[in-house]
Design an enzyme around this catalytic site. Structure first.
Site, PDB file in Angstrom:
ATOM      1  N   CYS A  21      16.448 -18.683  -7.316  1.00 16.25           N
ATOM      2  CA  CYS A  21      16.651 -19.780  -7.092  1.00 16.25           C
ATOM      3  C   CYS A  21      17.533 -20.352  -5.754  1.00 16.25           C
ATOM      4  O   CYS A  21      18.060 -19.125  -5.324  1.00 16.25           O
ATOM      5  CB  CYS A  21      17.347 -20.886  -8.267  1.00 16.25           C
ATOM      6  SG  CYS A  21      15.986 -20.717  -9.709  1.00 16.25           S
ATOM      7  N   ARG A  46      13.742 -18.737  -1.821  1.00 11.81           N
ATOM      8  CA  ARG A  46      13.817 -18.452  -2.928  1.00 11.81           C
ATOM      9  C   ARG A  46      12.924 -19.310  -3.556  1.00 11.81           C
ATOM     10  O   ARG A  46      13.492 -19.205  -5.056  1.00 11.81           O
ATOM     11  CB  ARG A  46      15.486 -18.790  -2.891  1.00 11.81           C
ATOM     12  CG  ARG A  46      16.209 -17.880  -2.351  1.00 11.81           C
ATOM     13  CD  ARG A  46      17.799 -17.793  -2.105  1.00 11.81           C
ATOM     14  NE  ARG A  46      18.053 -17.484  -3.565  1.00 11.81           N
ATOM     15  CZ  ARG A  46      18.105 -16.216  -3.394  1.00 11.81           C
ATOM     16  NH1 ARG A  46      18.767 -15.713  -2.716  1.00 11.81           N
ATOM     17  NH2 ARG A  46      19.060 -16.137  -4.286  1.00 11.81           N
ATOM     18  N   TRP A  94      12.058 -21.201  -8.219  1.00 12.84           N
ATOM     19  CA  TRP A  94      10.794 -20.161  -8.485  1.00 12.84           C
ATOM     20  C   TRP A  94      10.531 -19.842 -10.236  1.00 12.84           C
ATOM     21  O   TRP A  94      11.360 -19.084 -10.799  1.00 12.84           O
ATOM     22  CB  TRP A  94      11.053 -19.139  -7.684  1.00 12.84           C
ATOM     23  CG  TRP A  94       9.548 -18.074  -7.793  1.00 12.84           C
ATOM     24  CD1 TRP A  94       8.006 -18.145  -8.517  1.00 12.84           C
ATOM     25  CD2 TRP A  94       9.590 -16.468  -7.784  1.00 12.84           C
ATOM     26  NE1 TRP A  94       7.446 -17.275  -8.291  1.00 12.84           N
ATOM     27  CE2 TRP A  94       8.187 -16.627  -7.503  1.00 12.84           C
ATOM     28  CE3 TRP A  94      10.446 -16.038  -6.395  1.00 12.84           C
ATOM     29  CZ2 TRP A  94       7.721 -15.019  -7.141  1.00 12.84           C
ATOM     30  CZ3 TRP A  94      10.076 -14.439  -6.559  1.00 12.84           C
ATOM     31  CH2 TRP A  94       8.559 -14.266  -6.737  1.00 12.84           C
ATOM     32  N   GLY A 121      20.271 -17.564 -12.387  1.00 15.69           N
ATOM     33  CA  GLY A 121      20.696 -16.119 -13.155  1.00 15.69           C
ATOM     34  C   GLY A 121      19.911 -16.523 -14.578  1.00 15.69           C
ATOM     35  O   GLY A 121      18.740 -17.245 -15.007  1.00 15.69           O
ATOM     36  N   GLU A 507      -0.008   5.169   1.129  1.00 16.04           N
ATOM     37  CA  GLU A 507       0.423   4.087   1.468  1.00 16.04           C
ATOM     38  C   GLU A 507       1.482   4.397   2.765  1.00 16.04           C
ATOM     39  O   GLU A 507       1.857   3.163   3.651  1.00 16.04           O
ATOM     40  CB  GLU A 507       1.824   3.720   0.678  1.00 16.04           C
ATOM     41  CG  GLU A 507       2.799   2.337   0.749  1.00 16.04           C
ATOM     42  CD  GLU A 507       1.761   1.491   0.737  1.00 16.04           C
ATOM     43  OE1 GLU A 507       2.375   0.589   1.240  1.00 16.04           O
ATOM     44  OE2 GLU A 507       0.275   0.969   0.397  1.00 16.04           O
ATOM     45  N   LYS A 511       1.160   2.550   6.234  1.00 16.81           N
ATOM     46  CA  LYS A 511       2.085   1.687   6.834  1.00 16.81           C
ATOM     47  C   LYS A 511       2.192   2.323   8.449  1.00 16.81           C
ATOM     48  O   LYS A 511       2.657   0.992   9.746  1.00 16.81           O
ATOM     49  CB  LYS A 511       3.528   1.436   6.386  1.00 16.81           C
ATOM     50  CG  LYS A 511       4.086   1.152   4.957  1.00 16.81           C
ATOM     51  CD  LYS A 511       4.042  -0.427   5.413  1.00 16.81           C
ATOM     52  CE  LYS A 511       3.963  -1.459   4.002  1.00 16.81           C
ATOM     53  NZ  LYS A 511       1.907  -0.971   3.534  1.00 16.81           N
ATOM     54  N   GLU A 514      -0.408  -0.296  10.208  1.00 18.97           N
ATOM     55  CA  GLU A 514      -0.525  -0.804  10.335  1.00 18.97           C
ATOM     56  C   GLU A 514       0.302  -1.787  11.387  1.00 18.97           C
ATOM     57  O   GLU A 514       0.470  -2.521  12.675  1.00 18.97           O
ATOM     58  CB  GLU A 514       0.047  -1.573   8.907  1.00 18.97           C
ATOM     59  CG  GLU A 514      -1.100  -1.393   8.068  1.00 18.97           C
ATOM     60  CD  GLU A 514      -0.600  -2.539   6.514  1.00 18.97           C
ATOM     61  OE1 GLU A 514      -1.187  -2.874   5.964  1.00 18.97           O
ATOM     62  OE2 GLU A 514       0.716  -1.935   6.363  1.00 18.97           O
ATOM     63  N   HIS A 530      -9.502  22.716   2.615  1.00 18.48           N
ATOM     64  CA  HIS A 530     -11.236  21.887   2.392  1.00 18.48           C
ATOM     65  C   HIS A 530     -11.489  21.354   4.177  1.00 18.48           C
ATOM     66  O   HIS A 530     -11.998  19.939   3.878  1.00 18.48           O
ATOM     67  CB  HIS A 530     -11.121  21.190   1.287  1.00 18.48           C
ATOM     68  CG  HIS A 530     -11.137  22.115  -0.151  1.00 18.48           C
ATOM     69  ND1 HIS A 530     -12.485  22.964  -0.463  1.00 18.48           N
ATOM     70  CD2 HIS A 530      -9.569  22.403  -1.220  1.00 18.48           C
ATOM     71  CE1 HIS A 530     -12.272  23.300  -1.871  1.00 18.48           C
ATOM     72  NE2 HIS A 530     -10.293  23.229  -2.045  1.00 18.48           N
ATOM     73  N   LYS A 636      -1.631 -11.534   6.093  1.00 19.88           N
ATOM     74  CA  LYS A 636      -0.596 -11.355   5.001  1.00 19.88           C
ATOM     75  C   LYS A 636      -1.271 -11.317   3.484  1.00 19.88           C
ATOM     76  O   LYS A 636      -1.350 -10.547   2.894  1.00 19.88           O
ATOM     77  CB  LYS A 636       0.192 -12.297   5.177  1.00 19.88           C
ATOM     78  CG  LYS A 636       1.526 -12.574   3.836  1.00 19.88           C
ATOM     79  CD  LYS A 636       1.911 -10.909   3.682  1.00 19.88           C
ATOM     80  CE  LYS A 636       2.754 -10.150   2.473  1.00 19.88           C
ATOM     81  NZ  LYS A 636       3.554  -8.927   2.581  1.00 19.88           N
TER      82      LYS A 636
END
Length: 641
Positions: A21, A46, A94, A121, A507, A511, A514, A530, A636
């Site tokens: 939050c 947040r 949230w 929390g 990955e 990155k 990108e 190979h 995004k």
């Protein structure tokens, strides 16, 4: 952020009210409502499922406005029912556990409506405290843990001849188990806000005849640049005359003031040059939040949470798992396959969301289909999920956005808690997806009888150590930046990995492609003979994932073969950057450059390995003058096919 030792959660009966939050509070001479609303806007990253404010007017009357949904709904409610005051607090939430409803929105009050709390929390022992308070005559109107705090403070303030608010709060926190940042006010002790921290961040701002409390600096930076952060187990008493600082024992404290030099736009990046770098550095917090409330160190049990409407019996009946994802999430899915097959002993197949519908997938009611999507709105993955549902499969969403389409249509949602990710290239969301998949693998292993809770404890212990190990890796950013200087003129890269490390090679290559526009390829290390060996020459950097869990014979075998691959590359004059475990000697001796990682178990290395690869891509891209936050031709979230 709180130390890893604080994160030893257990599930109790009732409803969790865990929240990531934004908190803001103000006391001063300016109109309070515009300041609170502006602060909440700066903190909306947040939380964006509900919002509320509480203000105290000059006549001492307390008024509260709360709304489900985004902050604009609260603004509209205030337009229809205006309020004003001289001080107050606000909150944007949230909903990570529990539905995002007005009832669950903050601020929360005691039964008399005299004390208000905003809270970030979780209070682990809230149910026990609630039962004790109910026995003493307290009436509760929500099932949140936050409401317990207001009642507990009221108990101490009323029972002791109207104790000063800070003393009532100090006594109340002695009974709370968990982590929290809070701002509290009481009409019985006017012109005062008490802020408390044990875990989540809380920062105090000192202006000219005005004072602030917030979860993050941007909420107050348009008003003051003089701040200090509360440390754990500290209480700030904020009045129109200034700020006093106490510890939980009641001792007075002193704190140096920091003068923030960022401008407000920079502050939204918390001082980082780019959102991507900020989000890479947020990964320890993001992984901690994803683990929150799902693991019990004491019992060894794993919990998926109340958002999953699939019974243990149904989980036991599944014969196979299909994982569907796109882009970075697909790489997480590939790593998840290794986790699920090894721990739960279920066959797993991984599909691209964009390809899933075009191959007549063989699934039925005995198949669990897992859809991974950061946004929860990826068009290809939505279509794949609907196809799985049409064929009778139960679906489980792994997503970062509460209430998005994929979780809404699934039988259950395992939310990651990375927080909003602004940079187009996914970083912190990848780590949280890996954490969520490991939780799912452990849960399936337990309900299917493959692992007892006792046998699970070593895995839980290692998982809970990951955030601290991520922090250790991030402290070595200077080394990785230097490697960026070494390699930014390269035209091609090759990334190699074996087993669960192969998806991380993919990955790492993604990155780099990108954000730096360098051609890069991820490849299984065992496939070098190979084809890829033909690419190796004295200009080609080869990044090799060569970590080792020395307690795992399979990992040792995999490592030895990977060292042989390094020697193959060197025999052909390639340039090797090896990612190794601290204390490594063999790979170090063969490689040109090394990056060391703390040791962990084989299945958890991907969470550590990806971070230096993200940083390497970032520093190379910055050196090349690329827009790392908004790389060309990419968005995004891919919400159209």
């Amino acid at each position: 952020m709180p130390p890893a030792a604080l994160f030893h959660w257990s599930l109790v009966a009732g409803h969790w009210s865990l929240t990531m939050c934004g908190i803001v509070g103000y006391i001063g001479k300016k109109p309070v409502v515009p300041i609170l609303l502006d602060g909440l806007k700066r903190l909306e990253y947040r939380g964006y499922d509900s919002a509320g404010i509480a203000v105290v007017a000059e006549n001492g009357k307390l008024e509260v406005r709360r709304c489900q949904g985004k902050l604009r709904n609260l603004e509209e409610a205030i337009r229809l029912q205006p309020l004003d005051g001289v001080y107050g607090v606000g909150h944007t939430r949230w909903a990570t556990h529990g539905r995002p409803t007005e009832e669950n929105a903050h601020p929360h009050r005691d039964c008399h409506g005299n004390i208000v709390v905003v809270h970030n929390g979780i209070i682990e022992n809230y149910l026990t405290l609630k039962q004790q308070l109910q026995a003493a005559g307290h009436k509760f109107v929500t099932e949140t843990d936050t409401e317990v705090i207001a009642h507990l403070v009221e108990k101490y303030q009323s029972a002791n001849g109207r104790l000063p608010l800070e003393e009532a709060v100090r006594r109340a926190v002695q009974e709370l188990h968990g982590v929290y940042a809070m701002a509290i006010l009481s009409v019985h002790d006017p012109n005062k806000i008490v802020a408390v921290r044990l875990g989540p961040p809380a920062v105090i701002g000192l202006g000219k005849d005005e004072y602030f409390v917030a979860s993050d600096i941007p909420a107050m930076l348009y008003h003051t640049r003089d701040v200090f952060f509360l440390a754990d187990r500290e209480i700030a008493v904020i009045t129109p005359d200034g700020v006093r600082l106490l510890d939980f024992a009641g001792n007075a404290l002193q704190r140096d003031i920091q003068h923030i030099t960022w401008d407000p736009i920079q502050a939204e990046k918390s001082g980082f040059k780019h959102f991507m770098l900020k989000e890479i550095f947020e990964q320890p917090r993001a992984v901690r939040d994803t683990l929150l409330g799902r693991l019990s160190r004491e019992t060894g049990r794993v919990y998926l949470g109340e958002e999953v409407d699939i019974s243990e019996e149904e989980f036991r009946q599944f014969r196979d798992v299909k994982i569907v994802a796109c882009g970075t999430s697909w790489h997480a899915a590939l790593a998840g396959k290794f986790m699920l097959e090894r721990l739960a002993r279920l066959p797993v197949e991984v599909d691209y969301g964009s390809e899933y519908r075009y191959r007549e997938p063989i699934i039925d009611e005995h198949t669990l289909t897992v859809i991974i999507s950061q946004s929860g709105e990826t068009a290809d993955s939505i279509a794949a999920q609907r196809e799985a549902l049409r064929r009778g499969s139960k679906t489980l969403a792994i997503s970062n956005v509460v209430g998005s389409m994929i979780p809404r249509e699934a039988h259950g949602a395992l939310y990651t808690h990375a927080g909003p990710e602004i940079g187009v290239a996914s970083t912190k969301t990848f780590g949280t997806q890996l954490a969520a998949l490991f939780i799912l693998a452990l849960y399936l292993a337990q309900v299917r009888g493959r692992l007892t809770p006792e046998q699970s404890k070593p895995y839980l212990e290692e998982l809970l150590k990951i955030p601290t190990k991520l922090e250790h890796i991030l402290q070595r950013d200077d080394e990785i930046e230097e490697l960026g200087r070494t390699f930014f003129r390269s035209h091609d890269f090759l990334f190699l990995g074996r087993g669960i490390h192969y998806p991380i090679a993919l990955e790492g290559a993604l990155k780099l492609k990108e954000i730096s526009y360098i051609h890069a390829e991820g490849y299984p290390a065992g496939e070098m003979k190979h084809g890829p060996n033909a690419l190796i020459d004295s200009t080609l950097p080869v990044v090799v994932l060569a970590t080792c869990d020395h307690n795992d014979p399979e990992s040792v075998t995999r490592y030895e073969k990977t060292v042989s691959n390094i020697r193959e590359v060197k025999a052909r004059d390639g340039i090797v950057l090896a990612v190794v475990t601290e204390g490594d000697t063999e790979a170090r001796a063969a490689a040109d450059h090394v990056l060391e990682l703390p040791p962990t178990c084989e299945l958890l290395y991907p969470l550590l390995e990806v971070v230096p690869l993200q940083l390497l891509a970032y520093h190379i891209a910055v050196r090349r003058g690329c827009d790392v936050d908004q790389p060309r031709n990419l968005a995004k979230s891919v919400t159209v096919e």
